[in-house]
Write a protein that holds these residues in place. Structure first.
Motif, PDB file in Angstrom:
ATOM      1  N   CYS A 166      -9.801  17.408-101.416  1.00  0.00           N
ATOM      2  CA  CYS A 166      -9.435  16.169-101.607  1.00  0.00           C
ATOM      3  C   CYS A 166      -8.067  15.807-101.130  1.00  0.00           C
ATOM      4  N   LEU A 167      -7.107  16.608-100.911  1.00  0.00           N
ATOM      5  CA  LEU A 167      -5.879  16.445-100.562  1.00  0.00           C
ATOM      6  C   LEU A 167      -6.189  16.245 -98.981  1.00  0.00           C
ATOM      7  N   HIS A 168      -6.951  17.303 -98.256  1.00  0.00           N
ATOM      8  CA  HIS A 168      -7.291  17.320 -96.842  1.00  0.00           C
ATOM      9  C   HIS A 168      -8.049  15.877 -96.415  1.00  0.00           C
ATOM     10  N   SER A 169      -8.641  15.577 -97.333  1.00  0.00           N
ATOM     11  CA  SER A 169      -9.784  14.168 -97.043  1.00  0.00           C
ATOM     12  C   SER A 169      -8.725  13.014 -96.953  1.00  0.00           C
ATOM     13  N   ILE A 170      -7.615  13.011 -97.530  1.00  0.00           N
ATOM     14  CA  ILE A 170      -6.801  11.737 -97.757  1.00  0.00           C
ATOM     15  C   ILE A 170      -5.463  11.982 -96.682  1.00  0.00           C
ATOM     16  N   MET A 171      -4.850  13.145 -96.952  1.00  0.00           N
ATOM     17  CA  MET A 171      -3.485  13.608 -96.140  1.00  0.00           C
ATOM     18  C   MET A 171      -3.699  13.737 -94.594  1.00  0.00           C
ATOM     19  N   ALA A 172      -5.011  14.069 -94.270  1.00  0.00           N
ATOM     20  CA  ALA A 172      -5.108  14.203 -92.742  1.00  0.00           C
ATOM     21  C   ALA A 172      -5.530  12.894 -92.080  1.00  0.00           C
ATOM     22  N   LEU A 173      -5.709  11.784 -92.903  1.00  0.00           N
ATOM     23  CA  LEU A 173      -6.073  10.403 -92.099  1.00  0.00           C
ATOM     24  C   LEU A 173      -4.976  10.131 -91.319  1.00  0.00           C
ATOM     25  N   PRO A 174      -5.381   9.537 -90.064  1.00  0.00           N
ATOM     26  CA  PRO A 174      -4.129   9.060 -89.274  1.00  0.00           C
ATOM     27  C   PRO A 174      -3.653   7.839 -89.906  1.00  0.00           C
ATOM     28  N   PRO A 175      -2.506   7.281 -89.190  1.00  0.00           N
ATOM     29  CA  PRO A 175      -1.682   6.113 -89.681  1.00  0.00           C
ATOM     30  C   PRO A 175      -2.507   4.872 -89.484  1.00  0.00           C
ATOM     31  N   GLU A 176      -1.969   3.884 -90.188  1.00  0.00           N
ATOM     32  CA  GLU A 176      -2.880   2.558 -90.285  1.00  0.00           C
ATOM     33  C   GLU A 176      -3.037   2.130 -88.960  1.00  0.00           C
ATOM     34  N   PRO A 177      -4.513   1.908 -88.671  1.00  0.00           N
ATOM     35  CA  PRO A 177      -4.748   1.597 -87.308  1.00  0.00           C
ATOM     36  C   PRO A 177      -4.193  -0.042 -87.016  1.00  0.00           C
ATOM     37  N   GLN A 178      -4.190  -0.219 -85.608  1.00  0.00           N
ATOM     38  CA  GLN A 178      -3.549  -1.403 -85.219  1.00  0.00           C
ATOM     39  C   GLN A 178      -4.742  -2.550 -84.815  1.00  0.00           C
ATOM     40  N   GLU A 179      -6.022  -2.231 -85.351  1.00  0.00           N
ATOM     41  CA  GLU A 179      -6.890  -3.211 -85.132  1.00  0.00           C
ATOM     42  C   GLU A 179      -6.980  -4.325 -85.912  1.00  0.00           C
ATOM     43  N   GLU A 180      -8.088  -4.976 -85.658  1.00  0.00           N
ATOM     44  CA  GLU A 180      -8.102  -6.478 -86.434  1.00  0.00           C
ATOM     45  C   GLU A 180      -8.220  -6.066 -87.866  1.00  0.00           C
ATOM     46  N   ASP A 181      -8.981  -5.100 -88.260  1.00  0.00           N
ATOM     47  CA  ASP A 181      -9.314  -4.575 -89.579  1.00  0.00           C
ATOM     48  C   ASP A 181      -8.370  -3.983 -90.321  1.00  0.00           C
ATOM     49  N   ALA A 182      -6.966  -4.028 -89.940  1.00  0.00           N
ATOM     50  CA  ALA A 182      -6.013  -3.155 -90.275  1.00  0.00           C
ATOM     51  C   ALA A 182      -5.706  -3.373 -91.863  1.00  0.00           C
ATOM     52  N   SER A 183      -5.894  -4.718 -92.064  1.00  0.00           N
ATOM     53  CA  SER A 183      -5.558  -5.043 -93.487  1.00  0.00           C
ATOM     54  C   SER A 183      -6.660  -4.485 -94.515  1.00  0.00           C
ATOM     55  N   CYS A 184      -7.828  -4.395 -93.977  1.00  0.00           N
ATOM     56  CA  CYS A 184      -8.957  -3.854 -94.987  1.00  0.00           C
ATOM     57  C   CYS A 184      -8.758  -2.459 -95.062  1.00  0.00           C
ATOM     58  N   TRP A 185      -8.328  -1.756 -93.908  1.00  0.00           N
ATOM     59  CA  TRP A 185      -8.266  -0.244 -93.724  1.00  0.00           C
ATOM     60  C   TRP A 185      -6.928  -0.067 -94.795  1.00  0.00           C
ATOM     61  N   GLU A 186      -6.072  -0.911 -94.996  1.00  0.00           N
ATOM     62  CA  GLU A 186      -4.760  -0.445 -95.710  1.00  0.00           C
ATOM     63  C   GLU A 186      -5.168  -0.755 -97.317  1.00  0.00           C
ATOM     64  N   LEU A 187      -5.833  -1.563 -97.475  1.00  0.00           N
ATOM     65  CA  LEU A 187      -6.267  -1.703 -99.064  1.00  0.00           C
ATOM     66  C   LEU A 187      -7.117  -0.580 -99.208  1.00  0.00           C
ATOM     67  N   LEU A 188      -8.315  -0.023 -98.305  1.00  0.00           N
ATOM     68  CA  LEU A 188      -9.094   0.951 -98.967  1.00  0.00           C
ATOM     69  C   LEU A 188      -8.367   2.276 -99.094  1.00  0.00           C
ATOM     70  N   TYR A 189      -7.132   2.432 -98.075  1.00  0.00           N
ATOM     71  CA  TYR A 189      -6.412   3.685 -98.013  1.00  0.00           C
ATOM     72  C   TYR A 189      -5.674   3.758 -99.333  1.00  0.00           C
ATOM     73  N   LEU A 190      -5.048   2.546 -99.691  1.00  0.00           N
ATOM     74  CA  LEU A 190      -4.143   2.498-101.039  1.00  0.00           C
ATOM     75  C   LEU A 190      -5.275   2.945-102.021  1.00  0.00           C
ATOM     76  N   ASP A 191      -6.391   2.350-102.281  1.00  0.00           N
ATOM     77  CA  ASP A 191      -7.189   2.524-103.414  1.00  0.00           C
ATOM     78  C   ASP A 191      -7.602   4.009-103.309  1.00  0.00           C
ATOM     79  N   SER A 192      -7.758   4.693-102.092  1.00  0.00           N
ATOM     80  CA  SER A 192      -8.126   5.946-101.852  1.00  0.00           C
ATOM     81  C   SER A 192      -7.065   7.027-102.368  1.00  0.00           C
ATOM     82  N   LEU A 193      -5.538   6.724-102.058  1.00  0.00           N
ATOM     83  CA  LEU A 193      -4.584   7.284-102.415  1.00  0.00           C
ATOM     84  C   LEU A 193      -4.425   7.375-103.791  1.00  0.00           C
ATOM     85  N   SER A 194      -4.701   6.331-104.569  1.00  0.00           N
ATOM     86  CA  SER A 194      -4.638   6.060-105.917  1.00  0.00           C
ATOM     87  C   SER A 194      -5.446   6.783-106.489  1.00  0.00           C
TER      88      SER A 194
END
Length: 1634
Positions: A868-896
């Motif tokens: 589970c650590l590798h699944s989350i930690m290895a993710l790249p930083p926040e993308p710069q595409e248009e769906d960056a806000s959706c990605w950030e919300l999903l990422y925060l939920d996954s980290l939680s």
């Protein structure tokens, strides 16, 4: 001089200036002439008449302007005109008007206007003169006829009696007129004559001759009609044809009835024919309307024969493509519609027979035009259309089918008109209502017409919505038509877009019915077969409320309508809905579409539904409602959100139903009919089953299993027959729905019933749905949607089990299997992207499973944590595409979710070992080279440590054996590149130290004073300043050192030494700082290692200088300098300039200890004092000046001083040597301004090889050193004050150096006063310096000190005055000027001592006024400024007159500074005049009044401001309170000045209070007629004009009129238009001399 002669003298230059080329001047000349005419109209008119008579060759445009001025005066003063003047003027105007036969611009029309103006009151002479130009048998001048036409308009009652004779004379001329222009003038005259006659006849009761009748003009106009119609109307000239048709309109009303009847068959076709010849049809339509009205008024019978042609032509005028924004086009359409009104009132049948078939046309413009006409006729001919209503309604059949937007808009407008006049009550009116509602339902994308040239002003939908609401609310007769008929449109899907306007209209109608009574309000649904049932209405309004802001807020409208309809829904709902619905509406009002939580809103609506069902408590009613809800599911196939909510409503309704058979039937139908390919529908279906399971768990599971067997099992027969009736993708969607249904059933089911079903029924069926068998082999689905549904459902199942009261004793047999399956899902997710919530949901599910029995093995836990650590930690930083806000919300939920999982694992082993195991899992990520991975790991570590501390239970004292390792891991991260990571690292150290205290036996709520120092240190980690970070890390290390057990020190140091190789250099430096701190605090046993360590660090500095090694080398240099100070200083001064960063750092190391710093600074000051600051390098080029080049040793000493004093530890030494350092560096700055570097150093400077601490440029380096001295000498406020005021930048420049020194002295006096006595003592030595720049600097500094009270407080005044007076005769002008400034500064610094030193100060200032031979000496300017400051504190009577006379010439100086200073000083001098000198100074005030007033128009704002001040100061000397009030009002600082208004008020009061000054003020003003400034030159005649305007006639002889006129005449030729304009304006005011 007679009045006539005077006006002639005034008017003559104005009239001569009428030919000015500037339009503004021309207008001003005309205005001046009008001003003369206002006072002396007769004389002015005579002067103009004489001028025009004499200036025979004056160009027509200028003659026109004179005539225009005469016309303006005549329009105001015609009643004052005597007969002689009137005769003269009208003869002149008549002559000018008919002077040439050709029309020239505005000349003859202006003359005609003069005649018309005279004729307003004196009609007979004018008519006599004009009629004399109208001779029988001769064509008159065109302007004669135009004048007669104008007279007929302006004086109807005076002109109409002359019309018979005029017409009798004119009629023979009609045949003589051969030119179209003349014919057009004749037509225009006939038009106005006819209109005047009609007005006269309409107001016979007011007419002078009431015997005039229509017949009086009939014969003449009949003859004129024949010429106009039969001959001129056929002309090829368009203007003539329009003139003819404009005349024929009003003429037709005056023709004999039989003549009109006879001519109509010819007249109407001829007029209609003009439509084809003229694009602008307004005049044709207007005339046609007048002709039709005349025909109807005489009862014409021939009109009907012309009707078809008329209607066709008028119809085309409405339908023709036009630019709708043109006013003429709109006016034409109004006239055409007025024609239709006339025809509709007299021939309605024929009109409709023509118009209504046009509605069937397929041509857009024809149909739109016909509809416009129909709407107009319905509104304006209501009585005639009353019996035609059925016929008109039936003709609307085809227009209702048209899809064109313009046609639709026109149809809606017709329907609106019909509604107001009772059409919709007729059979067929229902179709109109349905059409209106249909247009309200148009989607927004279809509102605009596709043709870009025909974009409507308003959309069809918007017009329809407004129309429906207005018809419902304002037309009372429509109430019975619309109620309850509009309810039919609520449920059909095609009217969904119209729900909001429908609900609003129905709400208004329902409220009106309620007011009428219950019987009128209750709906008989059985009597209206097309009405929807109460269940259908309830379902529809409730479902559309789920998306409340769609369609202009249909949620609010639907709920309000539902509320008001409750008696028609169920009689028991009133009480509950009266309280519940307002709360729902309030919730919507408190939110917007952006702030409303959709989930919360739907929950409120579902609760409202459940409470409604409970309030009804009728199973039959509930079953009927559920049946209707199931029927309406098909309505929302295109609205997924509404359909999803409707499924939830079905579930809530079935939950309330008590009939098992009904529930089973509906569940089965829902499963069979669902559209599984839609995600929202699958989710809604699952929610429905979950809600139903609350009351019907057994039936719900049974239906799911039956459907699974009947549908899914059929697809496992074989590979060839697989999925016969469904595609593989569709089958996966069915299975998604089934899996989701089981999850929601488990989530909602009663907990006491769930545990028995969870493994045997729910999980088994879920996994069966997830996998299939192919040739007997189990194959898991690869569909990501199905996988997501399974994970989501598993989470709901596990959460439901975990939340049950019996979860602790429940043995989850399939736990290991579930964990393995979930980890397989996690590992299958792509490591470089985050697109689905699968891993988040899987980790949440694992977190729930960890706490359930049986416990997982350690290896399984480790694999789970690492995966589970590798699944989350290895993710790249926040993308710069248009769906960056959706990605950030999903990422925060996954980290939680990951955090929850790790907490669950940690809770299973709450020991130091268990904590270390978790940290070991995180350690690779904490040390990662990627910043975002470190940030994530540190955040998780802090959360785990906090959780560990909060849940720690220590039963016995045990050692925290791995504390050193853990602190060593986290401490260097306090300097991580990311601020958030630094904060988390501090939290980790903080928590670890408290864990140590807990293991030592302290209670959980114990607060340790040392450890509590860590949280405040986080503030220092927020900023990226490396120095601040390292300082904070040092403080953190101090806290660690004080609380670290002795046995952990070695492990901590070893761990930190490993941190020196950290890929993050900042963390490596932090490790070094912390190591040093630990060695300092706790390293007593390692103290003998210090020399060796320093030696190693010095070697590293020489070989590869790393930033964190530098402090060790600095310490070594400090030790050497303590023993060999002079040698170290000499050696470092010999370093190559510019100093590199290492050399600068070594210099700063010498400031560590105060005694050493003092010795170093003393040596450096000696180097500055003993060597020359620069050498002059002369060139051999003629005319060139010597260049000053800096010497090296003082330059190096300056740079070294800058480095030493910039070190924070140098403070005590700087304080001890502050006077010497301050004076030495200030003089160093003064003698390096403009000094250049040696050529070799200039090359290095250009290459960017300057010192790391500052520039090598001589002056800049000295300024920086001085700033450092101030900062270290406890004079930070002085340094900051100069920085804010820009003083440091000024010190560096030759132009601003003096101002910079003054600002420095001021700051020193304000913030460092106690230092000044010693500073002045140090300044005493350079007074005899041979360098002029240093003398100027010293004088400027001392002069500024006198502006502060510190000079008096510290008893420095006498010594300062002595020093300044001694320099009063200095050969340098700058020094002498600064001496005067310093003496005047006593006013600010020592006002109490000014009187005592008054003679000395006055002597210096007065002598300064006469300094040198140059009239504009800067010393004189300084003297004036100084006197202005001294005036309040020194007795000036002895020199008052001398000073006033001496400064008076400066008022008009070409230099703005001298004008400003002298005028402002003049204002200050007025304060000193009292007693005997008041009369003397009054003379000066009177003499300066005119210059001060005129300089208010000075081009320079400072001069204007000085004039404002001086006038406000001097006006009290005039003893005129009103004048003082005017000056206060207009001359306030910061207020804009309306100069003309102010000057007018001032002159009025001056002439009222001081009339004797008129001649003097005018003569002074005349002097400024020749001013070099345009504004002043323009103000002078304006001033003169106002003076004359307000002076009494008895004082006018004081003015030399001839001289004034000569001056004004010169100004009329001035090159500036504004000057010429004011000169002309003034001439107009001189009428007073007449």
């Amino acid at each position: 001089m007679s009045a006539a002669s005077c006006v002639r003298k005034l008017a003559r230059p104005l009239l001569e200036a009428i030919s000015d080329k500037d339009p503004v001047v021309q207008e001003q000349v005309c205005g001046a002439l009008c001003s003369l005419g206002q006072e002396r109209p007769v004389e002015m008119l005579q002067a103009c008449e004489e001028f025009l008579r004499q200036q025979d060759k004056l160009a027509p445009p200028y003659r026109a302007m004179v005539l225009r001025a005469m016309g303006t005066v005549l329009n105001s003063h015609t009643c004052k005109l005597d007969e002689a003047t009137a005769s003269t003027v009208l003869l002149l105007a008549s002559s000018e008007m008919t002077r040439t036969k050709e029309l020239v611009g505005d000349w003859q029309p202006a003359a005609s206007s003069v005649l018309v103006a005279v004729g307003k009151h004196v009609i007979n002479p004018v008519m006599e003169e004009v009629l004399s130009k109208l001779q029988p048998g001769l064509l008159p001048h065109p302007l004669v006829l135009q004048t007669l036409a104008g007279l007929s308009v302006s004086n109807v009652f005076g002109t109409v009696p002359f019309l018979p004779s005029i017409l009798s004379t004119m009629l023979p001329m009609l045949g003589m007129a051969k030119h179209d222009t003349m014919r057009a003038v004749l037509c225009c005259a006939l038009q106005h004559f006819s209109e005047s006659a009609l007005e006269y006849l309409a107001n016979l009761d007011q007419a002078p001759d009431p015997t005039v009748r229509k017949d009086t003009f009939a014969a003449d106009l009949a003859s004129a009609y024949d010429v106009l119609f039969h001959h001129w109307l056929q002309s090829r000239e368009a203007k003539l044809r329009l003139a003819v048709v404009e005349a024929l309109g009003p003429m037709s009303h005056l023709l004999p009835g039989e003549k009109l009847e006879e001519q109509l068959p010819k007249l109407l076709p001829a007029v209609l024919g003009l439509y084809k010849k003229h694009a602008e049809a307004f005049h044709v339509s207007k005339s046609l309307g007048q002709i039709l009205q005349a025909a109807v008024s005489v009862g014409s019978r021939t009109l009907e024969a012309q009707l078809d042609t008329l209607l066709a032509a008028l119809h085309m005028q409405i339908c023709v493509p036009v630019e709708s924004s043109s006013p003429m086009v709109q006016s034409n359409q109004k006239e055409v519609l007025r024609c239709f009104t006339v025809l509709a009132c007299c021939l309605p049948d024929r009109l409709l027979a023509f118009l209504l078939p046009k509605l069937d046309s397929s041509n857009e413009r024809l149909r739109v035009g016909s509809l416009q006409i129909l709407r107009h006729v319905i509104n304006t001919a209501a009585a005639q259309m009353e019996v035609k209503k059925p016929f008109i309604l039936s003709s609307m059949r085809l227009p209702l089918l048209d899809t064109n937007s313009k046609v639709k808009r026109a149809v809606v407008q017709v329907i609106s008109a019909m509604a107001h006049h009772g059409y919709l009550e007729q059979p067929g009116g229902e179709a109109m209502v349905e059409y209106l509602v249909q247009q309200c339902a148009l989607p927004p994308e279809q509102e605009l017409d596709p043709d870009p040239e025909d974009v409507p002003a308003d959309s069809v939908r918007a017009v329809s919505v407004r129309t429906l609401y207005l018809v419902s609310t304002t037309v009372d007769r429509m109430s019975d038509v619309l109620w309850p008929h509009l309810l039919e449109f609520l449920t059909p899907v095609r009217f969904t877009g119209a729900l909001t306007p429908l609900c609003r209209s129905l709400l208004h109608l329902a409220l009106k019915r309620q007011e009428a009574g219950a019987d009128a309000f209750l709906i008989q649904f059985d009597a209206h077969g097309n009405l929807p049932s109460p269940y259908a209405v309830t379902t529809r309004l409730l479902v559309v409320s789920a998306n409340p802001y769609l369609g202009d807020g249909r949620g609010t409208a639907s709920l309000r309508l539902l509320h008001v309809l409750h008696p028609n829904i169920h009689p028991l709902l009133g009480q509950y809905w009266d309280s519940a619905v307002p709360l729902l509406l309030k919730h919507l009002d408190e939110h917007t579409e952006e702030t409303l939580s959709q989930k919360e809103w739907e929950a409120r609506l579902l609760l409202f539904l459940q409470d409604t069902l409970a309030a009804v408590s009728d199973n039959t009613w509930v079953c009927q409602l559920s049946l209707e809800m199931c029927k309406q599911l098909a309505y929302y196939d295109g609205a997924p959100r509404e359909k999803n909510f409707l499924y939830k409503c079905v579930g809530a309704t079935l939950r309330a139903a008590s009939s098992k058979e009904v529930v089973r039937k509906h569940l089965r139908e829902l499963l069979e009919n669902a559209r599984y390919q839609e995600e929202a529908e699958r989710e809604g279906l699952a929610c429905c089953f979950g809600l139903c399971a609350v009351s019907h768990l057994e039936d719900t599971l049974a239906q799911l299993e039956d459907f699974s067997r009947s549908d899914v099992s059929r697809r496992s027969i074989g590979i060839l027959n697989m999925f016969k009736d469904r595609s593989e993708k569709e089958a996966d969607r069915v299975r998604c729905a089934l899996v989701l249904c089981y999850g929601h059933v488990a989530s909602q089911a009663p907990r006491e019933l769930l545990l028995a079903k969870v493994e045997s029924d729910i999980l088994r069926n879920m996994f069966q749905a997830f996998s299939t068998k192919v040739l007997g082999i189990k194959v898991d689905s690869k569909d990501p949607a199905l996988k997501q549904c399974l994970v989501q459902s598993l989470y709901m199942v596990c959460q439901a089990v975990h939340s049950g009261a019996q979860a602790g004793s429940f043995q989850f047999c399939r736990k290991a299997e579930l964990v393995a399956q979930l980890m397989e899902f996690v590992r299958a997710e792509p490591p470089d992207s985050l697109r689905t919530p699968i891993r988040k949901t899987a980790m949440l599910t694992c977190a729930c499973l960890v706490s359930l029995e049986p416990a997982l093995e350690e290896q399984a836990q480790a694999d789970m944590a690492r995966g589970c650590l590798h699944s989350i930690m290895a993710l790249p930083p926040e993308p710069q595409e248009e769906d960056a806000s959706c990605w950030e919300l999903l990422y925060l939920d996954s980290l939680s979710a990951l955090e929850d999982l790790l907490r669950s694992l940690l809770r299973s082993n709450m020991t130091p070992h268990g904590l270390q195991v978790m940290v070991e899992h995180l350690s690779p990520w904490i040390k990662s080279a990627r910043a975002h991975e470190r940030a994530r790991a540190l955040a998780l570590s802090a959360a785990l440590l906090r959780h560990f501390l909060e849940h720690l239970r220590v039963s016995a004292l045990v050692p925290f054996h791995n504390l050193g390792l853990l602190v060593g891991l986290f401490s260097p991260r306090c300097a991580d590149l990311r601020p958030a990571s630094r904060q988390e690292a501090v939290d980790c150290v903080y928590l670890l130290l408290y864990l140590q205290l807990a293991y030592e036996g302290f209670s959980r709520d114990h607060q340790d004073d040392v450890v509590e120092k860590l949280p405040p240190l986080k503030e220092g980690l927020k900023h990226p300043d490396p120095t601040a970070l390292l300082y904070t890390c040092h403080s953190i290390a101090q806290v660690v050192a004080r609380r670290l057990p002795p046995d952990q020190l070695i492990s901590l140091l070893l761990t930190m030494f490993e941190g020196l190789a950290d890929p993050d250099k900042s963390c490596s430096r932090a490790a070094m700082v912390m190591i040093n701190c630990l060695l300092q605090e706790r390293g007593g046993a390692l103290q003998e290692k210090v020399p060796e360590l320093v030696n190693v660090l010095r070697c590293k500095l020489r070989e590869a200088p790393e930033e964190h090694v530098l402090p060790a080398a600095q310490h070594s240099v400090y030790l050497l300098a303590s023993q060999h100070c002079a040698a170290v200083v000499s050696s470092l001064l010999g370093s190559t300039l510019p100093f590199d960063s290492h050399t600068c750092a070594l210099w700063r190391a010498l400031a560590v200890e105060p005694a050493l710093s003092t010795r170093v600074l003393g040596l450096l000051l000696d180097k500055l004092a003993k060597d020359v600051p620069f050498k002059e390098s002369r060139t051999f080029l003629p005319g060139s000046t010597a260049d000053r080049v800096a010497t090296l040793l003082p330059l190096a000493a300056t740079c070294a001083l800058r480095e030493v004093v910039s070190a924070p530890a140098s403070g005590p030494a700087v304080l001890q040597l502050f006077p010497q350092l301050f004076v030495g560096l200030l003089l160093r700055v003064s003698c390096t301004v403009g000094v250049q570097l040696p050529r070799n150093l200039q090359t290095k400077e250009r290459r960017g090889a300057a010192s790391a601490a500052g520039s090598l440029e001589p002056c800049s380096s000295a300024v920086e050193a001085l700033r450092a001295v101030l900062l270290q000498g406890s004079c930070k406020d002085v340094e900051q004050c100069l920085e804010q005021d820009g003083g440091w930048a000024l010190l560096r420049t030759s132009a601003g150096h003096e101002e910079g020194v003054s600002r420095l002295a001021s700051a020193m006096a304000r913030y460092a006063g106690p230092r000044l006595p010693l500073v002045m003592k140090s300044l005493a030595c350079p007074q005899g310096s041979l360098l002029e720049v240093q003398r100027v600097t010293c004088t400027a500094f001392l002069a500024e000190l006198l502006s502060s009270n510190v000079a008096d407080d510290l008893t420095l005044l006498e010594s300062l005055l002595d020093s300044l007076v001694a320099w009063q005769q200095d050969p340098c002008v700058g020094v002498r000027r600064l001496v005067l400034r310093g003496l005047s500064n006593m006013v600010s610094g020592c006002p109490a001592k000014v009187q005592a030193h008054g003679p000395l100060l006055l002597t210096a200032m007065v002598s300064g006024l006469d300094d040198g031979d140059h009239p504009h000496s800067p010393v004189a300017l300084e003297a004036m400024a100084g006197l202005a400051r001294l005036v309040d504190l020194v007795e000036l009577r002895s020199v008052l007159l001398h000073v006033a006379i001496r400064i008076r010439p400066f008022f008009d100086s070409e230099q703005v500074e001298f004008r400003t200073a002298s005028i402002r000083l003049f204002g200050h001098l007025s304060k000193a005049c009292h007693g005997a000198c008041k009369d003397v100074f009054l003379e000066q005030v009177v003499g300066g009044l005119a210059p001060l007033l005129l300089h208010l128009q000075d081009p320079q704002p400072p001069v204007v401001g000085a004039c404002r001040f001086a006038l406000r100061m001097c006006v009290p000397n005039l003893d005129c309170e009103q004048l003082e009030a005017v000056f206060r009002q207009h001359l306030q600082e910061g207020r804009s000045l309306h100069f003309g208004e102010f000057l007018n008020a001032t002159c009025r009061l001056l002439m009222r209070g001081f009339p004797d000054l008129l001649g003097r003020l005018v003569s002074t003003s005349l002097f400024y007629f020749k001013s070099s400034w345009e504004g002043v030159r323009a103000a002078a005649p304006l001033f003169t004009g106002f003076l004359v305007l307000h002076a009494d006639r008895e004082f006018l002889p004081q003015v030399d009129l001839e001289q004034l006129l000569a001056g004004l005449q010169l100004l009329l030729a001035d090159p500036a238009p504004c000057v010429r304009a004011t000169a002309a304006e003034t001439l107009g005011r001189l009428v007073k001399f007449a």
